[in-house]
Design a protein around this motif. Sequence first.
Motif, PDB file in Angstrom:
ATOM      1  N   HIS A  82       0.860  -1.186   0.000  1.00  0.00           N
ATOM      2  CA  HIS A  82       0.000   0.000   0.000  1.00  0.00           C
ATOM      3  C   HIS A  82       0.893   1.230   0.000  1.00  0.00           C
ATOM      4  O   HIS A  82       2.038   1.179   0.417  1.00  0.00           O
ATOM      5  CB  HIS A  82      -0.860   0.049   1.267  1.00  0.00           C
ATOM      6  CG  HIS A  82      -1.875  -1.036   1.352  1.00  0.00           C
ATOM      7  ND1 HIS A  82      -2.881  -1.189   0.438  1.00  0.00           N
ATOM      8  CD2 HIS A  82      -2.045  -2.021   2.276  1.00  0.00           C
ATOM      9  CE1 HIS A  82      -3.630  -2.235   0.784  1.00  0.00           C
ATOM     10  NE2 HIS A  82      -3.134  -2.760   1.894  1.00  0.00           N
ATOM     11  N   CYS A  93       1.507  -5.394   2.597  1.00  0.00           N
ATOM     12  CA  CYS A  93       0.167  -5.786   3.065  1.00  0.00           C
ATOM     13  C   CYS A  93       0.113  -7.293   3.227  1.00  0.00           C
ATOM     14  O   CYS A  93       0.427  -8.032   2.315  1.00  0.00           O
ATOM     15  CB  CYS A  93      -0.900  -5.351   2.071  1.00  0.00           C
ATOM     16  SG  CYS A  93      -2.532  -5.982   2.507  1.00  0.00           S
ATOM     17  N   ALA A  95      -2.773  -8.503   4.701  1.00  0.00           N
ATOM     18  CA  ALA A  95      -4.142  -8.626   5.181  1.00  0.00           C
ATOM     19  C   ALA A  95      -4.993  -9.523   4.286  1.00  0.00           C
ATOM     20  O   ALA A  95      -6.062  -9.959   4.683  1.00  0.00           O
ATOM     21  CB  ALA A  95      -4.774  -7.254   5.291  1.00  0.00           C
ATOM     22  N   HIS A  97      -6.669  -8.938   1.457  1.00  0.00           N
ATOM     23  CA  HIS A  97      -7.975  -8.404   1.081  1.00  0.00           C
ATOM     24  C   HIS A  97      -7.948  -8.017  -0.388  1.00  0.00           C
ATOM     25  O   HIS A  97      -6.903  -7.663  -0.933  1.00  0.00           O
ATOM     26  CB  HIS A  97      -8.362  -7.209   1.953  1.00  0.00           C
ATOM     27  CG  HIS A  97      -7.338  -6.118   1.985  1.00  0.00           C
ATOM     28  ND1 HIS A  97      -7.434  -4.987   1.243  1.00  0.00           N
ATOM     29  CD2 HIS A  97      -6.179  -6.005   2.679  1.00  0.00           C
ATOM     30  CE1 HIS A  97      -6.389  -4.215   1.483  1.00  0.00           C
ATOM     31  NE2 HIS A  97      -5.605  -4.806   2.331  1.00  0.00           N
ATOM     32  N   GLU A 115      -1.857  -1.969   9.607  1.00  0.00           N
ATOM     33  CA  GLU A 115      -3.076  -1.840   8.826  1.00  0.00           C
ATOM     34  C   GLU A 115      -4.271  -2.156   9.713  1.00  0.00           C
ATOM     35  O   GLU A 115      -4.232  -3.097  10.508  1.00  0.00           O
ATOM     36  CB  GLU A 115      -3.027  -2.786   7.619  1.00  0.00           C
ATOM     37  CG  GLU A 115      -4.090  -2.436   6.616  1.00  0.00           C
ATOM     38  CD  GLU A 115      -3.893  -3.121   5.284  1.00  0.00           C
ATOM     39  OE1 GLU A 115      -2.826  -3.721   5.052  1.00  0.00           O
ATOM     40  OE2 GLU A 115      -4.819  -3.038   4.465  1.00  0.00           O
TER      41      GLU A 115
HETATM   42 ZN    ZN Z   1      -3.790  -4.246   3.000  1.00  0.00          ZN
END
Ligand code: ZN
Length: 153
Positions: A82, A93, A95, A97, A115
Amino acid sequence: MWKRHRHSECIKEAISRAEKTCIARKCRLTPIRKKVLELIWKSHKPIKAYDLLAQLSSDNFTEKPPTVYRALEFLHENNLIHRIESQNAYIGCNADHDSFDSKFLICDKCNEVEELIEPKVNKALFEISKKQGFTPSLVNVEIHGTCSQCAQR
Ligand SMILES: [Zn+2]
Ligand SMILES: [Zn+2]
Ligand SMILES: [Zn+2]
């Protein structure tokens, strides 16, 4: 990531996630893309493009800046990194997603970034925007403050 953790695991997870993403999307994690991702994952602090370039040349990578920028673009488009807009820098990242919505907690003392994964926040922001007759296409929230570790110091 202010909890005590083994950071080598973060890096390992990030690389294997990137490899899986590339297989799924039929693209390649070229050596330079992988190297840039590894450099970004060196810490949980955002890194600027010119610091990446400096690191690469000290690691004997001879890629020209446009190649490095394209690698950054690739990682960004595939949601593997990001951009922290307020610092014009990049963060990894993990995460997993799909959306391009990103929310960050940024410690002003140690500059580490975590995050914030909380779908409720997105939902609320979208609903509030809709009430104002606005259709959001991108949510980018950067929350500055003090992390739990720095607060203890
Ligand atoms: Zn992320
Ligand atoms: Zn870590
Ligand atoms: Zn901190």
